[in-house]
Design a protein around this motif. Structure first.
Motif, short mmCIF file in Angstrom:
data_model
loop_
_atom_site.label_atom_id
_atom_site.label_comp_id
_atom_site.label_asym_id
_atom_site.label_seq_id
_atom_site.Cartn_x
_atom_site.Cartn_y
_atom_site.Cartn_z
N TYR A 313 35.39 3.97 19.17
CA TYR A 313 35.00 3.17 18.02
C TYR A 313 34.17 4.02 17.07
O TYR A 313 33.24 4.72 17.51
CB TYR A 313 34.18 1.96 18.44
N MET A 369 31.56 -6.76 12.36
CA MET A 369 32.81 -6.95 13.11
C MET A 369 32.51 -6.96 14.60
O MET A 369 31.77 -6.12 15.11
CB MET A 369 33.80 -5.83 12.79
N ALA A 370 33.08 -7.94 15.30
CA ALA A 370 32.95 -8.00 16.76
C ALA A 370 33.84 -6.93 17.38
O ALA A 370 35.02 -6.81 17.07
CB ALA A 370 33.35 -9.38 17.28
N ALA A 371 33.25 -6.13 18.26
CA ALA A 371 34.00 -5.04 18.90
C ALA A 371 33.37 -4.77 20.26
O ALA A 371 32.22 -4.33 20.34
CB ALA A 371 33.98 -3.79 18.04
N ASP A 372 34.10 -5.06 21.34
CA ASP A 372 33.59 -4.80 22.67
C ASP A 372 34.71 -4.27 23.56
O ASP A 372 35.70 -3.73 23.07
CB ASP A 372 32.94 -6.07 23.25
N ASP A 375 37.07 -9.54 25.36
CA ASP A 375 37.83 -10.43 24.48
C ASP A 375 37.91 -9.93 23.04
O ASP A 375 38.86 -10.25 22.32
CB ASP A 375 37.20 -11.84 24.50
N ASP A 376 36.91 -9.16 22.60
CA ASP A 376 36.89 -8.65 21.24
C ASP A 376 37.19 -7.15 21.18
O ASP A 376 36.71 -6.44 20.28
CB ASP A 376 35.53 -8.93 20.59
N LEU A 378 39.15 -3.77 20.35
CA LEU A 378 39.96 -3.37 19.20
C LEU A 378 41.13 -2.47 19.60
O LEU A 378 42.05 -2.27 18.82
CB LEU A 378 39.09 -2.63 18.18
N ASP A 420 47.82 -7.41 22.73
CA ASP A 420 46.66 -7.42 21.82
C ASP A 420 46.64 -6.15 20.98
O ASP A 420 46.89 -5.05 21.49
CB ASP A 420 45.34 -7.51 22.60
N ASN A 421 46.34 -6.30 19.68
CA ASN A 421 46.05 -5.18 18.78
C ASN A 421 47.19 -4.16 18.72
O ASN A 421 46.99 -2.96 18.91
CB ASN A 421 44.75 -4.49 19.21
#
Length: 538
Positions: A313, A369-372, A375-376, A378, A420-421
Motif C-alpha cells: 500500500y 480510504m479504508a485499507a486493511d 474485509d477492506d 485492496l 475481490d478487487n
C-alpha cells in the motif's frame, strides 16, 4: 570488498575446509547425560558450520538500470545487486544447538541457532548505500534465536489407540509436497525460510518450515486410520531476503525494507506494516491406509494467514509511506495419496483455496480510504486450485554409482475466480502456471577409509505461465529457473564438507516492469555464485 582480496580469502578458506574434512577424527557422539537409574534420557547436540559464498559475475546493467513502477522508484529492486561486486558475498559462521530430554511417555525439546556473517558487518560495495540497513544486517549478519521449545506426551489412548500431543514452539507439515510447499497444503502450516531456499536451491520444503507456538496432536486409532489437528497461538512472517541482501530482488519487500526516493526528490519511508493477527490459524488431517496395500490417503482442512506480503500500500497524496500487507483468513481443503512400487515412491496432492490473495500490483491509499488485510483489503482475492505430483527413485548400485536417489516434483496452479478487487490483479499474470524441480544425488560409499561422497545435481524451472495464484514460491518467473551442481563429503560420520555452484538462467530483467507489474523475467541472472562449507556435530 576488494575483488582480489575476496578471491584470495575464498581460495584459502576453501583449501582449509578441504584439509579439515580429511583430518583423522574419532566417530561422532552427542553429549549424553548419565541420569543414573532414572528412565529419563538427556541428549545435547551442537553443530558448527563455516561457509563462504563467492559471486562470479559483476552487475548487469539490464537489471540494475531498469526503470520501475512508471519511473517513480528508480533502483527499487537493484540494491541487492548493487551492494555486491564480484567477489565474496558471504563469510559466515553458524552454531546450532539442540537439547532433548525424554522418557517413554514424556519429554521436551529446545533448540536454537546463532550466526555471524562478516560480509554484512562491513560496508557495501555500492555508491548508493554505504551501510546495510539495520534489519538486514541483523537477519543476515549477526543474530540468535530460539527455534524449537516444546513439551510432549505420548502413549496409549483407550484400549487400542496411540496418541502424541505437543505444546510450544515446533513445526509440522501436512500433505505430500517435496519442493513446492508454497503451492501445497503445507503452505498453511507455518512460515518458511526463503533465504535458505534461495541459497541452496533444491532444499526440500520440510527443511525450511519454521516453528511457531502451537498445540498439535496425532491419534493413531488403528493401523489403518489416524487423525491429527493443530491450533497456532502466534503468526510469524516467513524469512524473506532482507532488503539489499545478495539474493533480494525487490527492496520494498522483506526485513530491512527502507526508504524509497521518488523522481520528485521526496522520500517515501517504510511505514508500519499491516500484519496478520495471532489468532485464527488451525487445521486437521485424516490419514487412511487400506489394509494389505502400499497406498496411503490423506484429507485436510485448514485456515491460515499469509506469511509473505500479499500486497503493498502506498499512502497519498504525500507519498510519505508504503506498507507491506499480510492477508488473513485464507481457507484451504485438500487430499493426497502416497504409494510405493519397487524402487519408486509416487505421491501427489490436490487442494483448493478460498479468500486467497492473488498476485497484485501496488495499491494507492487515498486519505480516508479504508485499507486493511481483511474485509477492506485492496489487493485481489480469489479461489485457486493447486496440484503437486512427485516421485522418489532409489538409485540401484551399478558401475556408475553405489546408490543415491532422484527426487522430482511437478506443480501446477490455476486461479479459478477473482472474487475481490479484480482491477488490482497484476495484468501480466496468467490463469495457469506449471513448474518442475528435480534433484539427483548419486552416492559413492567408502571412497577412502571413512569417506563417503555424493554429487547433488539440481534443476528447477517454471515451464509455463506466470502464476496469478502464487507469488514467488517457485513461480516468480516464466521459462526461467536455476540449476546447480556440487560435491558433498562425509568423513567418519562426523565431518561434512560441501561445494556447490548455482546458476540462474532465463531471460534477464528486473523483477518489476515500468508499469509496476511483475515482469516474470530472471531478476537473479547476474548473481551466479559458488559456495563451500564445512560442518561438524558434537
Amino acid at each position: 570488498m576488494n575483488n582480489q582480496r575476496g578471491l584470495a580469502t575464498f581460495t584459502r578458506a576453501a583449501l582449509a575446509t578441504a584439509i579439515c574434512a580429511a583430518l583423522p577424527l574419532s566417530s561422532a557422539s552427542a553429549m549424553q547425560f548419565d541420569l543414573g537409574d532414572s528412565q529419563w534420557r538427556a541428549r545435547w547436540d551442537n553443530t558448527i558450520k563455516y561457509s563462504l559464498a563467492y559471486r562470479l559475475h559483476g552487475q548487469d546493467s539490464a537489471i540494475t538500470d531498469s526503470p520501475t513502477a512508471g519511473g517513480l522508484y528508480p533502483n527499487i529492486q537493484s540494491q541487492g545487486d548493487n551492494n555486491f561486486d564480484r567477489g565474496l558475498v558471504s563469510n559466515r559462521l553458524d552454531v546450532f544447538s539442540e537439547f532433548d530430554l525424554s522418557t517413554a511417555n514424556y519429554g521436551l525439546r529446545v533448540s536454537g541457532a546463532a550466526w555471524y556473517d562478516d560480509v554484512y558487518n562491513k560496508n557495501t560495495d555500492s555508491g548508493l548505500q554505504e551501510d546495510f540497513l539495520d534489519d538486514t544486517r541483523e537477519l543476515h549478519g549477526r543474530d540468535a534465536e530460539i527455534l524449537d521449545a516444546f513439551v510432549f506426551v505420548r502413549g496409549a489412548v483407550g484400549e487400542s489407540s496411540q496418541g502424541t500431543l505437543r505444546l510450544g514452539r515446533h513445526s509440522l507439515i501436512y500433505g505430500e509436497s517435496l519442493f513446492y510447499g508454497g503451492n501445497g497444503i503445507a503452505n498453511a502450516q507455518g512460515p518458511s525460510d526463503i533465504v535458505k531456499l534461495l541459497s541452496v536451491p533444491g532444499t526440500q520444503f520440510k527443511e525450511i518450515l519454521r516453528p511457531v507456538n502451537q498445540i498439535s496432536g496425532q491419534l493413531q486409532i488403528n493401523p489403518q486410520l489416524s487423525v491429527g489437528a493443530y491450533y497456532q497461538f502466534e503468526w510469524e512472517r516467513s524469512n524473506l531476503p532482507g532488503a539489499g541482501s545478495y539474493l533480494s530482488d525487490v527492496d520494498a519487500v522483506g526485513e530491512g525494507s527502507g526508504s524509497l526516493f521518488t523522481v520528485f526528490g521526496s522520500e517515501t519511508r517504510h511505514g508500519k506494516d499491516i500484519e496478520a493477527k495471532d489468532s485464527g490459524q488451525g487445521g486437521l488431517q485424516v490419514r487412511y491406509k487400506p489394509e494389505d496395500t502400499e497406498l496411503e490417503l490423506g484429507f485436510y482442512a485448514a485456515q491460515y494467514h499469509d506469511k509473505a506480503p500479499s500486497g503493498l500500500y502506498l499512502d497519498v497524496p504525500s507519498l510519505a509511506t508504503y506498507r507491506q500487507v499480510f492477508a488473513e483468513d485464507i481457507k484451504t481443503v485438500g487430499a493426497s495419496f502416497s504409494t510405493a512400487s519397487g524402487p519408486f515412491n509416487f505421491a501427489g496432492e490436490a487442494s483448493l483455496r478460498w479468500n486467497a490473495p492473488l498476485v497484485s500490483n501496488l495499491q494507492v491509499v487515498a486519505p480516508g480510504m479504508a485499507a486493511d488485510n481483511s474485509d477492506d483489503a485492496l489487493y485481489a482475492k480469489g479461489k485457486t486450485a493447486h496440484i503437486n505430483l512427485s516421485t522418489i527413485y532409489l538409485l540401484p548400485p551399478n558401475q556408475l554409482w553405489d546408490g543415491g536417489s532422484v527426487i522430482a516434483e511437478l506443480a501446477w496452479n490455476r486461479t479459478l475466480s477473482v472474487t475481490d478487487n479484480r482491477a488490482a490483479l497484476d495484468s501480466n499474470t496468467t490463469r495457469d502456471a506449471t513448474a518442475l524441480r528435480v534433484l539427483a544425488e548419486p552416492a559413492y560409499f567408502q571412497v577412502a577409509d571413512g569417506l563417503d561422497l555424493s554429487v547433488p545435481m539440481g534443476f528447477g524451472v517454471v515451464l509455463d505461465g506466470r502464476s496469478s495464484a502464487v507469488s514467488k514460491a517457485g513461480f516468480g518467473n516464466s521459462h526461467a529457473g536455476d540449476w546447480s551442481i556440487g560435491l558433498k563429503a562425509t568423513y567418519l560420520q562426523r565431518w561434512d564438507f560441501g561445494i556447490n555452484y548455482v546458476n540462474f538462467f532465463g531471460k534477464k530483467g528486473a523483477g518489476l516492469r515500468e508499469d509496476g507489474d511483475f515482469s516474470y523475467e530472471q531478476s537473479l541472472a547476474d548473481r551466479d555464485f559458488v559456495s563451500v562449507y564445512v560442518k561438524t556435530t558434537f
